[in-house]
Write an enzyme that holds these catalytic residues in place. Structure first.
Site, mmCIF file in Angstrom:
data_model
loop_
_atom_site.group_PDB
_atom_site.id
_atom_site.type_symbol
_atom_site.label_atom_id
_atom_site.label_comp_id
_atom_site.label_asym_id
_atom_site.label_seq_id
_atom_site.Cartn_x
_atom_site.Cartn_y
_atom_site.Cartn_z
ATOM 1 C CE1 TYR A 251 -55.823 -20.490 45.158
ATOM 2 C CE2 TYR A 251 -53.670 -21.508 44.990
ATOM 3 C CZ TYR A 251 -55.038 -21.618 45.044
ATOM 4 O OH TYR A 251 -55.629 -22.845 44.983
ATOM 5 C CB THR B 198 -58.129 -22.408 42.727
ATOM 6 O OG1 THR B 198 -57.866 -22.680 44.094
ATOM 7 C CG2 THR B 198 -56.834 -22.112 42.024
ATOM 8 C CE LYS C 84 -57.637 -30.863 44.859
ATOM 9 N NZ LYS C 84 -57.790 -29.517 45.444
#
Ligand code: SIN
Length: 357
Positions: free
Chosen positions: A54, A40, A193
């Site tokens: 995206y 990203t 994460k």
């Protein structure tokens, strides 16, 4: 007269030398190489407000560097495009290529540190793999972003600035592979994460982060006790493939299907992400015992994000010849097991490695 002249000459040179010592010399900035792999941080969206949906991995490394001119204040930066992928497509084959390139770069006297831009989804796995196979004390820093480069308040540029500043810092030497996101510095072994979309997703929930980035400088608050980088026994110089090691996730009623599928797929190791303290259902235990009898190394891990799996606790590991994952997540236990299998299939040795790394 001559004596006075001599004294004047000596005084002049003494003054000149003092002045030279006091004049600040233009500092030579450390050289940091950015290895770009996609994610990203290199992603773009059609709208500046789009933070989901995206396209990851579209912006090249030269553009990433050009977008942060402030990098030139902390390091002499060069870049290489190693891959251009979303990190869900990262594989052990990619790790091996990346590790060899990092090791090559860090043997060079003119390279002070390496930054790796990476998708956040599997960033912690690449970081831990590198932590176990990088053969240098120089800083290696992984960085990503949660918002694509086109978003309002994209987090990539500041994350990249901090990561480069960290990799350039002498204070960061000898601290293992680090993850630098959202002003925090975390150790590769401990970080995970924790949130699908939030900016402050990278955390070391139980053991805590190593420190913060403040004004382009690291402030460290703890050191590592587990062996890493130069202190490991793993060497990937001539390694082009890792053993097939898979993870079976336990849930109510999961039975033995996933374990049997891994065995059928030719796994040399199985990490069982059990419930609680790595507990095994009757079916899972039977399947793992059979797998072990076939020579497959079995590691008992847990799907719980905190705490160690205790040896000879919820299973008789000594009798069953199983290994326990300590407090490594299943995805990190899989990495250590795959590397352990490059050295040995002796389960006592492998258990030693799970205590050491
Ligand atoms: C990826 O992991 O490549 C996509 C998600 C991200 O980088 O945040």
């Amino acid at each position: 007269m001559t004596r006075r002249l001599n004294a004047l000459v000596v005084a002049f040179f003494a003054l000149a030398l003092t002045a030279a010592a006091e004049t600040p010399q233009p500092a030579r900035l450390p050289h940091v190489t950015i290895l770009a792999t996609g994610g990203t941080i290199a992603g773009t969206a059609a709208a500046s407000t789009a933070t989901v949906g995206y396209k990851a991995a579209t912006v090249g490394v030269a553009e990433l560097i050009a977008a942060v001119p402030e990098l030139a204040t902390v390091a002499h930066v060069t870049g290489e495009q190693v891959f251009q992928i979303a990190s869900e497509n990262m594989t052990p084959a990619h790790w091996l290529i990346l590790a060899r390139r990092v090791n090559e770069l860090l043997t060079r006297d003119d390279v002070a540190g390496v930054v790796i831009t990476h998708g956040t989804d599997t960033l912690e796995e690449t970081a831990y793999f590198l932590d176990l196979v990088v053969k240098s004390a120089k800083p290696v820093v992984l960085v990503g972003a949660m918002r694509p480069s086109t978003a309002i308040s994209a987090d990539g540029p500041m994350n990249l600035f901090n990561a480069v500043a960290l990799a350039a810092s002498p204070d960061a030497v000898g601290r293992g592979v680090m993850v630098c996101m959202n002003d925090r510095i975390d150790a590769a072994r401990d970080v995970t994460k924790t949130d699908t979309t939030a900016l402050d997703t990278f955390r070391s929930p139980e053991l805590g982060m190593l420190g913060f980035m403040q004004r382009g400088r690291p402030a460290f608050y703890r050191t590592l006790t587990r062996a890493h980088t130069t202190a490991t026994e793993f060497d990937v110089k001539d390694l082009h493939e890792l053993q097939n090691v898979g993870i079976a996730l336990a849930y109510a009623g999961s039975g033995r299907v996933a374990i049997d599928a891994l065995v059928a797929a030719g796994a040399k190791g199985i990490v069982n992400a059990g419930v609680g303290d790595g507990s095994l259902s009757v079916e899972a235990k039977a399947a793992l015992v059979e797998a072990r009898k076939r020579g497959i190394v079995v590691v008992r891990a847990s799907r719980i994000p905190g705490g160690p799996v205790v040896r000879d606790g919820e299973a008789d590991d000594d009798a069953l010849d199983f290994v326990v994952a300590d407090n490594l997540s299943p995805q990190k236990a899989r990495i250590l097991l795959a590397l352990a299998l490059t050295r040995t299939t002796d389960t006592r040795e492998i258990q030693r490695m799970f205590r050491r790394y």
